[in-house]
Enzyme design. Structure first.
Site, PDB file in Angstrom:
ATOM      1  N   LEU A   1      87.224  58.220  54.779  1.00  0.00           N
ATOM      2  CA  LEU A   1      86.376  59.080  53.941  1.00  0.00           C
ATOM      3  C   LEU A   1      86.705  60.557  54.128  1.00  0.00           C
ATOM      4  O   LEU A   1      87.126  60.998  55.202  1.00  0.00           O
ATOM      5  CB  LEU A   1      84.891  58.823  54.207  1.00  0.00           C
TER       6      LEU A   1
ATOM      7  N   CYS B   1      89.135  66.598  61.693  1.00  0.00           N
ATOM      8  CA  CYS B   1      90.033  65.430  61.668  1.00  0.00           C
ATOM      9  C   CYS B   1      91.512  65.794  61.747  1.00  0.00           C
ATOM     10  O   CYS B   1      92.163  65.524  62.743  1.00  0.00           O
ATOM     11  CB  CYS B   1      89.769  64.610  60.420  1.00  0.00           C
TER      12      CYS B   1
ATOM     13  N   ALA C   1      98.704  75.533  48.486  1.00  0.00           N
ATOM     14  CA  ALA C   1      99.073  76.454  49.570  1.00  0.00           C
ATOM     15  C   ALA C   1      97.935  77.435  49.801  1.00  0.00           C
ATOM     16  O   ALA C   1      97.155  77.727  48.904  1.00  0.00           O
ATOM     17  CB  ALA C   1     100.341  77.202  49.179  1.00  0.00           C
TER      18      ALA C   1
ATOM     19  N   THR D   1      85.782  61.125  68.314  1.00  0.00           N
ATOM     20  CA  THR D   1      86.879  61.212  69.288  1.00  0.00           C
ATOM     21  C   THR D   1      87.453  62.623  69.225  1.00  0.00           C
ATOM     22  O   THR D   1      88.518  62.840  68.665  1.00  0.00           O
ATOM     23  CB  THR D   1      87.984  60.172  68.979  1.00  0.00           C
TER      24      THR D   1
ATOM     25  N   LYS E   1      95.548  54.938  60.290  1.00  0.00           N
ATOM     26  CA  LYS E   1      94.656  56.100  60.184  1.00  0.00           C
ATOM     27  C   LYS E   1      95.363  57.401  60.563  1.00  0.00           C
ATOM     28  O   LYS E   1      95.352  58.382  59.815  1.00  0.00           O
ATOM     29  CB  LYS E   1      93.427  55.867  61.067  1.00  0.00           C
TER      30      LYS E   1
END
Ligand code: UGA
Length: 435
Positions: A148, A262, A254, A85, A206
């Site tokens: 994952l 993702c 950092a 997606t 999610k």
């Protein structure tokens, strides 16, 4: 159990092999002939530690096969949809073309009692919309998000830290849970926590998890900006606040910030969905999370300019790392590659190296120069930038590297080097969020 996996990218290829490892009979389907051929031959189409071994082992059992023919999913009881997606071009929203196409294609092959299991990361409300299409098919739709991490995908799939089922209400939901419990019998027997909930909550779990992780990274990078303005040290700050168990030290590294396929697109799609739902204010902080993250890349180019006495034009700069994180060859929205490209566009001559991602990086930025090793990349350069914390870069010997560079200037984009050791070897050491 007979299982099909539709879409064999990072998620699906690993999921298919893992399902076979758990004892199921699996058919993996993808439209990409090259990918199917590679997987059939036991070759992972991307770099993922342990995947080749898992493919070899499970293909040899005869329980795993791959095909381009979707009709071969018939006979399987559980169908996992694992398509991508991506972010829509020019918009924040997620592009659901692959999800919609996969569910439409799967529908005619459904039999009574089948389970269609969505694993793709989708905007909340998608499952409820898709479920309507399956009402008359005899199949039940479940949403079972995946958590994952690339680089740890095999382990995370075989031993997830939690399982979430988004199920419909009543008997169909109860039956669906029984079937999924059988699919995941092995991890459940290891005591993996299970949350059974509704579609919307499962979908939100999610994106909420990824938004939280992105926020944590941007929080520490915002602190890095404060450290830069005050002469404080963000690594000491992260260590000290991390000892508070309520905060925790993980995901407080950092540096150049987050990238990949993702976190960046998920927080944007989440904001877009919140806007559609009329609650955009609830997520307006994610815009700031995104901005802080992007500012780190700009700041790194500025830091390179600073150590080069005001200009990088004509300077040679080695960038160690192209992947968005170590142990991956994924260069999608990679902070390393984005900084390398920016410096090249601003007049520097940039040489990039990476243990696994050079081919993917070259496809994306063919104008950059690529070298096979850190030493080759650093030869004759004015600045070395460590941009992805591969173990071999973290372990570089400052005395050894000093022999090949023109100027001993090191920029630590991930705060992983020992400043004392590099300075002792005569290097100018600079990092984000540190003196
Ligand atoms: C992320 C989530 O961690 C997974 O739980 C989720 O399943 C996955 O997205 C997904 O949605 O499929 P991943 O993209 O593989 O996994 O990578 P992360 O390990 O989360 O790292 C993301 C980025 O954050 C990397 O660029 C990494 O360098 C950066 N990062 C991470 C930091 O800058 N600082 C940190 O302290 C940690």
């Amino acid at each position: 159990m007979r299982v099909s996996v539709i879409g064999c990218g990072y998620l699906g290829a690993v999921h298919a092999a893992a399902m076979a490892k758990l004892g199921h009979e699996v058919v993996g389907v993808d439209l990409d002939v090259a990918k199917v051929n590679a997987l059939t031959a036991g070759r992972a189409p991307f770099y993922e530690p342990g995947l080749t071994e898992l493919l070899t082992e499970t293909l040899a059992t005869g329980r795993l096969r791959f095909t381009t023919d979707l009709a071969e999913i018939a006979g399987a009881r559980v169908h996992f949809v694992c398509v991508g997606t991506p972010q829509k071009r020019g918009e924040f929203a997620a592009d659901l073309v692959y999800v919609d196409a996969a569910f439409t294609a799967v529908l005619p092959h459904m039999s009574d009692g089948d389970l269609v299991v969505g694993k793709s990361t989708v905007p909340v409300g998608t499952a409820e919309r898709l479920a309507i299409d399956f009402e008359d098919s005899g199949a039940t739709l479940v949403w079972n998000p995946e958590f994952l991490r690339e680089g740890l995908a095999v382990q995370d799939t075989l031993h997830p830290n939690r399982l979430v089922y988004g199920v419909p209400t009543g008997m169909p939901g109860e039956n669906a849970q029984l079937v999924l419990d059988e699919v995941y019998a092995a991890p459940l027997s290891e005591g993996v926590p299970l949350v059974v909930t509704d579609y919307a909550t499962a979908e939100l779990v999610k994106v909420a998890a990824n938004s939280f992780l992105a926020t944590k990274i941007s929080f520490i990078n915002a602190m890095a900006e404060l450290c830069e303005a005050t002469g404080a040290d963000v690594t000491g700050l992260a260590e000290a606040i991390g000892y508070d168990e309520r905060i925790g030290r993980k995901f407080l590294n950092a540096g150049l910030g987050f990238g990949g396929g993702c976190l960046p697109k998920d927080i944007r799609a989440f904001m877009a969905r919140a806007g559609e739902l009329g609650v955009d204010q609830a997520l307006s902080f994610l815009r700031e999370v995104d901005s802080i993250n992007m500012r780190r890349r700009v700041r790194m180019v500025d830091l390179a300019r600073e150590v080069c006495n005001g200009s990088i034009v004509g300077r040679r700069i080695a960038v160690l790392g192209a992947a968005f994180k170590p142990n991956s060859d994924d260069v999608r929205d990679s902070p390393a590659l984005s900084v390398a490209a920016q410096m090249q566009l601003q007049g520097a001559h940039v040489v990039v190296t990476d243990p696994q991602a050079i081919d993917n990086a070259r496809l994306k930025w063919p104008d950059l120069t690529f070298a096979a090793t850190a030493e080759e990349a650093a030869t004759g350069v004015d600045v070395v930038l460590l941009a992805t914390e591969w173990a071999e870069y973290c372990e570089l010997d400052p005395l050894q590297l000093a022999k090949v560079v023109r100027e001993k200037r090191i920029l630590d984009g991930r705060n992983v080097l020992d400043p004392g050791a590099w300075r002792a070897a005569g290097w100018t050491y600079r990092a984000l969020g540190r003196r």
